[in-house]
Write an enzyme that holds these catalytic residues in place. Structure first.
Site, PDB file in Angstrom:
ATOM      1  N   GLU A  56      42.128  42.773  43.963  1.00  0.00           N
ATOM      2  CA  GLU A  56      40.682  42.408  43.278  1.00  0.00           C
ATOM      3  C   GLU A  56      39.716  43.260  43.837  1.00  0.00           C
ATOM      4  O   GLU A  56      39.875  44.324  44.319  1.00  0.00           O
ATOM      5  CB  GLU A  56      41.055  41.277  44.303  1.00  0.00           C
ATOM      6  N   SER A  80      35.868  35.277  51.105  1.00  0.00           N
ATOM      7  CA  SER A  80      34.948  36.102  50.179  1.00  0.00           C
ATOM      8  C   SER A  80      33.348  35.913  50.409  1.00  0.00           C
ATOM      9  O   SER A  80      33.479  36.187  51.632  1.00  0.00           O
ATOM     10  CB  SER A  80      35.055  34.790  48.822  1.00  0.00           C
ATOM     11  N   HIS A  85      42.164  37.041  44.248  1.00  0.00           N
ATOM     12  CA  HIS A  85      40.868  37.536  45.084  1.00  0.00           C
ATOM     13  C   HIS A  85      41.320  35.841  46.105  1.00  0.00           C
ATOM     14  O   HIS A  85      41.779  34.791  45.229  1.00  0.00           O
ATOM     15  CB  HIS A  85      39.719  37.314  44.628  1.00  0.00           C
TER      16      HIS A  85
END
Length: 303
Positions: free
Chosen positions: A244, A150, A274
């Site tokens: 996602e 991320s 995610h």
């Protein structure tokens, strides 16, 4: 839609719980939010044969993952996710252990400074200091891999760009798990996958990018890795889940690195959320993904 196993659905359920708690408490304090995200280790089973050691690396606390029989001459410098504001080396400890074990090397997760107390470019400053510290300890640049999930995947990539700016030797490879790259939030899957992503929605992205940037340009190449020339970029492995909202960041990154003629692999796993590798040990989908990463890395090492 691909049918999801009960084991894999654990992550969606956790994310939905976080979302529900955030909606129920719209004025949730940053401390409470950080405490909530420290539960990120729940989906991950403990990797077997991995020990951990606390350390200081370049002025930041750090946590080493040391698999049995790992190649101690190689290391993954890992940056945790959490929108630059939440998450920690500890919340990602088991995930980093699984990554190190899959690659057959050591790994060190960095507790870089977080926003909003320390906005951009504090995180890049910390990542460069940690990289320099690894070089000072005798690690060869080609034997260092930058990795993250991320927002941490953003740092794994932008660190390479800053190293290039500083004329420092680049790492040998990069792994980006569900990268969040575009601080301008232009990806078409943000809207397209809004209903299927249980955690990452536009309001969350807007709030976290605002804390991170603190008025900086969302197109600054060190904050937004997509705004870069990828000439001479190291071999890159990207993975993402098909559900996602940030999927388009992975696809755009793949396209730009490929257009620069560099070695890039993107794996998109159907039905996954995610940072789905956080399901390592629990769900076959995550275990299989780590196996693919390991094969990719071994193929690089044998070239």
């Amino acid at each position: 839609m691909t049918e999801i196993t009960k084991e894999a659905d654990f992550l969606r359920e956790l994310y939905q719980e976080w979302t529900d708690r955030s909606i129920a408490d719209p004025n949730m304090s940053l401390a409470a939010m950080r405490s909530m995200f420290d539960e990120w280790g729940k989906p991950t089973f403990e990797p077997e044969g991995v020990t951990y050691r606390s350390d200081d690396l370049g002025g930041c606390s750090a946590l080493w993952a040391l698999p049995v029989d790992a190649d101690a001459t190689r290391v993954a410098l890992y940056f945790h996710g959490g929108g630059f504001a939440v998450g920690s080396a500890d919340s990602h400890r088991k995930l980093v252990g699984h990554l190190a074990k899959a690659l057959g090397i050591t790994a060190v997760a960095l507790d870089y400074r977080r926003s909003p107390e320390h906005p951009f470019p504090s995180q890049i400053e910390d990542s460069i200091a940690a990289y320099r510290a690894l070089l000072a300890r005798g690690f060869k640049p080609a034997n260092i891999l930058t990795a993250g999930d991320s927002a941490g995947a953003n740092l794994a990539i932008s660190t390479v760009m800053k190293l290039r700016d500083l004329d420092l030797p680049l790492p040998g490879a990069v792994v980006a798990i569900s990268p969040w790259l575009d601080m301008a939030l232009r990806g078409n899957t943000i809207e397209k996958n809004e209903a299927t992503d249980a955690l990452v929605k536009m309001p969350v992205l807007q709030a976290m990018s605002a804390m991170f940037l603190n008025g900086a340009d969302p197109l600054d190449p060190l904050a937004n890795p997509l705004e870069n020339d990828f000439t001479d970029f190291p071999p890159l492995y990207i993975n993402a889940g098909s559900l996602e909202t940030l999927l388009s960041d992975s696809e755009t990154l793949r396209d730009r690195v490929h257009a620069a003629g560099r070695n890039v692999t993107l794996t998109i796993v159907e039905g996954m959320q995610h940072v789905f590798p956080a399901l390592a040990g629990r769900a076959a989908e995550a275990n299989e993904e780590f196996a693919r990463m390991g094969s990719w890395f071994r193929n690089l090492s044998s070239d």
